[in-house]
Design an enzyme around this catalytic site. Structure first.
Site, PDB file in Angstrom:
ATOM      1  N   ASN A 207       0.850  -1.197   0.000  1.00 13.91           N
ATOM      2  CA  ASN A 207       0.000   0.000   0.000  1.00 13.91           C
ATOM      3  C   ASN A 207       0.883   1.244   0.000  1.00 13.91           C
ATOM      4  O   ASN A 207       2.103   1.145   0.035  1.00 13.91           O
ATOM      5  CB  ASN A 207      -0.981  -0.024   1.182  1.00 13.91           C
ATOM      6  CG  ASN A 207      -0.258  -0.096   2.515  1.00 13.91           C
ATOM      7  OD1 ASN A 207       0.469   0.808   2.886  1.00 13.91           O
ATOM      8  ND2 ASN A 207      -0.447  -1.198   3.234  1.00 13.91           N
ATOM      9  N   LYS A 337     -12.461  -2.412  18.578  1.00 15.08           N
ATOM     10  CA  LYS A 337     -11.116  -2.921  18.878  1.00 15.08           C
ATOM     11  C   LYS A 337     -10.705  -2.623  20.320  1.00 15.08           C
ATOM     12  O   LYS A 337      -9.555  -2.831  20.686  1.00 15.08           O
ATOM     13  CB  LYS A 337     -10.103  -2.327  17.890  1.00 15.08           C
ATOM     14  CG  LYS A 337     -10.449  -2.636  16.420  1.00 15.08           C
ATOM     15  CD  LYS A 337      -9.329  -2.243  15.471  1.00 15.08           C
ATOM     16  CE  LYS A 337      -9.789  -2.347  14.016  1.00 15.08           C
ATOM     17  NZ  LYS A 337      -8.700  -2.365  13.059  1.00 15.08           N
TER      18      LYS A 337
HETATM   19  N1  CTP Z   1      -4.853  -2.763  11.885  1.00 17.65           N
HETATM   20  C1  CTP Z   1      -4.217  -3.862  12.397  1.00 17.65           C
HETATM   21  N2  CTP Z   1      -4.271  -5.049  11.753  1.00 17.65           N
HETATM   22  C2  CTP Z   1      -4.956  -5.177  10.595  1.00 17.65           C
HETATM   23  C3  CTP Z   1      -5.623  -4.062  10.049  1.00 17.65           C
HETATM   24  C4  CTP Z   1      -5.555  -2.859  10.727  1.00 17.65           C
HETATM   25  O1  CTP Z   1      -3.592  -3.755  13.459  1.00 17.65           O
HETATM   26  N3  CTP Z   1      -4.987  -6.334   9.986  1.00 17.65           N
HETATM   27  C5  CTP Z   1      -4.816  -1.492  12.626  1.00 17.65           C
HETATM   28  C6  CTP Z   1      -4.108  -0.350  11.906  1.00 17.65           C
HETATM   29  O2  CTP Z   1      -2.731  -0.324  12.277  1.00 17.65           O
HETATM   30  C7  CTP Z   1      -4.850   0.864  12.427  1.00 17.65           C
HETATM   31  C8  CTP Z   1      -6.248   0.354  12.697  1.00 17.65           C
HETATM   32  O3  CTP Z   1      -6.131  -1.063  12.792  1.00 17.65           O
HETATM   33  O4  CTP Z   1      -4.324   1.332  13.652  1.00 17.65           O
HETATM   34  C9  CTP Z   1      -7.286   0.686  11.655  1.00 17.65           C
HETATM   35  O5  CTP Z   1      -6.842   0.335  10.385  1.00 17.65           O
HETATM   36  P1  CTP Z   1      -7.728   0.690   9.100  1.00 17.65           P
HETATM   37  O6  CTP Z   1      -7.025   0.206   7.879  1.00 17.65           O
HETATM   38  O7  CTP Z   1      -8.164   2.119   9.165  1.00 17.65           O
HETATM   39  O8  CTP Z   1      -9.057  -0.126   9.353  1.00 17.65           O
HETATM   40  P2  CTP Z   1      -9.456  -1.632   9.299  1.00 17.65           P
HETATM   41  O9  CTP Z   1      -9.687  -2.074  10.697  1.00 17.65           O
HETATM   42  O10 CTP Z   1      -8.471  -2.424   8.501  1.00 17.65           O
HETATM   43  O11 CTP Z   1     -10.863  -1.554   8.557  1.00 17.65           O
HETATM   44  P3  CTP Z   1     -11.223  -1.081   7.069  1.00 17.65           P
HETATM   45  O12 CTP Z   1     -10.002  -1.385   6.216  1.00 17.65           O
HETATM   46  O13 CTP Z   1     -12.398  -1.895   6.731  1.00 17.65           O
HETATM   47  O14 CTP Z   1     -11.534   0.391   7.142  1.00 17.65           O
END
Ligand code: CTP
Length: 394
Positions: A207, A337
């Site tokens: 990403n 979370k």
């Molecule tokens: N995060 C994590 N592990 C994952 C995905 C996300 O620890 N597999 C953590 C990221 O580091 C961040 C938070 O969760 O602090 C939110 O990440 P984000 O990408 O905004 O959201 P997601 O929970 O992945 O949900 P979505 O992609 O559906 O918005």
């Protein structure tokens, strides 16, 4: 109380004469001021000028004996801050490349205190792509840079390149040194950057994250006295000095490193852009081109949610990257979370989110309080976030 120490590096630019006034102002502001000059600078101003104004010996020579101590290490440890004014294109280039061929550049390499660089040179030199590239690299490494003023330059032309007036530099330094030491003895874990999910020996799913926000946080925690571990994915920037940096590739590796340390951590900030999915299998041979293919992806564990389910005393801070319904989605993530605080990024705003030097965020704490942090550098945003964490939990 012991006086704050400041180390001023003077390099061989015409503006070196203005550095004398800067020393006078530092002394007036109460700093115990020491000066290192490059050999080139001694052609422009006599060391005795700085010695008389600062009341301290002036250092020029890397190899001069000094009371049995390793001179550059001693000099690098002593001050609260290092200021290089004027900083020539030559010195900037050396520092950007890690060259340490004189006392000043060696001290800078050994230092873990904030370093402020004040470039000063001819406008064409300043605008040269190599100089601009070096300045970009220095910023990425966490050096503070004060942009030169526009005006008449020593070479007679008008343009950007003038060293800012000493009063302006002295004020800037005072602002920076307001840095508090409110995280002493706290153990902090920060995650940063993208994860890479391998697809075949030549490719991965990734990403746009560059790690800048997470690295700025790690640096701010370190400056404020914390013991910091930074678990980060692939980034082009270097981890800040004084931080334990652990490089990972995949979300699974990040999970492993974070879990190992979680129990002995006080504060966790998860700024990493973790891939939500990974290829169901990584092919051992390169996928050859051909017709349309379908990839099967399987979900990665949500590291943050796992920590939230397991947390006891830890303060847990997450990020939320959103393109719509910022507050609603961030609030949902905070609750789902089990976080103490979430930092919401609107990826659609210019100057915010991935791969920029600035950010504009909305912070939501577990009590539902919402705070807006306006657009500013990621380093400044990091300090604002630390202010909120400190006033709420420390
Ligand atoms: N995060 C994590 N592990 C994952 C995905 C996300 O620890 N597999 C953590 C990221 O580091 C961040 C938070 O969760 O602090 C939110 O990440 P984000 O990408 O905004 O959201 P997601 O929970 O992945 O949900 P979505 O992609 O559906 O918005």
């Amino acid at each position: 109380m012991e006086r704050k120490k400041i180390l001023l590096g003077v390099t061989g630019g015409i503006a070196a004469y203005k550095a004398a006034e800067l020393v006078r102002l530092f002394v007036k502001d109460g700093f115990d001021t020491s000066v290192i000059m490059t050999a080139a600078a001694t052609n422009l101003v006599a060391p005795l000028t700085f010695e008389s104004l600062s009341g301290n010996p002036v250092h020029v020579d890397l190899f001069k004996q000094g009371a049995g101590k390793i001179r550059h290490i001693e000099l690098a440890r002593r001050p609260s801050m290092i200021v290089i004014a004027p900083a020539t294109a030559n010195t900037l280039g050396k520092i950007a490349s890690g060259i340490a061929d004189n006392l000043l550049t060696t001290v800078v390499l050994a230092a873990s205190v904030p370093v402020l660089l004040v470039p000063s040179m001819n406008v064409d030199m300043y605008n040269h792509p190599r100089v601009q590239d070096n300045l970009g690299r220095l910023k990425d490494c966490g050096y503070l840079i004060m942009e030169p003023d526009e005006g008449e330059l020593a070479c007679g032309v008008e343009g950007r390149g003038r060293m800012p007036e000493p009063e302006k530099i002295a004020r800037f330094v005072l602002d920076i040194l307001k840095i508090k030491k409110d995280y002493v003895s706290k153990k902090v874990l920060v995650t940063a950057g993208p994860t890479r999910e391998p697809l075949d020996p030549a490719r991965y799913l990734g990403n746009y994250s560059t790690g800048k926000m997470g690295f700025a946080l790690a640096r701010a925690f370190r400056e404020r006295g914390a013991e910091v571990c930074l678990v980060h994915g692939d980034t082009a920037i270097l981890p800040p000095a004084g931080v334990e940096a652990i490089r990972v590739n995949t979300a699974m590796e990040m999970l492993g490193e974070v879990e190992k340390r979680f129990d002995r951590t006080d504060i966790v900030v998860k700024a990493a852009a973790v891939a939500d999915y990974r290829p169901a299998e990584c092919q051992d041979r390169k996928i050859k081109k051909g017709d349309r293919i379908t990839l099967e992806l399987v979900p990665n564990p949500d590291i943050l949610a796992m920590l939230g389910a397991r947390k006891e005393k830890q303060v847990l801070v997450g990020f939320a990257a959103e393109t719509e319904k910022l507050i609603k989605h961030a609030m949902q993530k905070l609750r789902a979370k089990n976080l103490d605080m979430i930092v919401a990024n609107d990826l659609t705003i210019e100057g915010a989110g991935f791969a920029t030097d600035t950010n504009k965020v909305t912070v939501i704490t577990h009590d539902g309080k919402i705070r807006e942090i306006p657009l500013m550098s990621k380093y400044e945003v990091a300090h604002r976030l630390l202010d909120i964490i400190a006033e709420t939990w420390l």
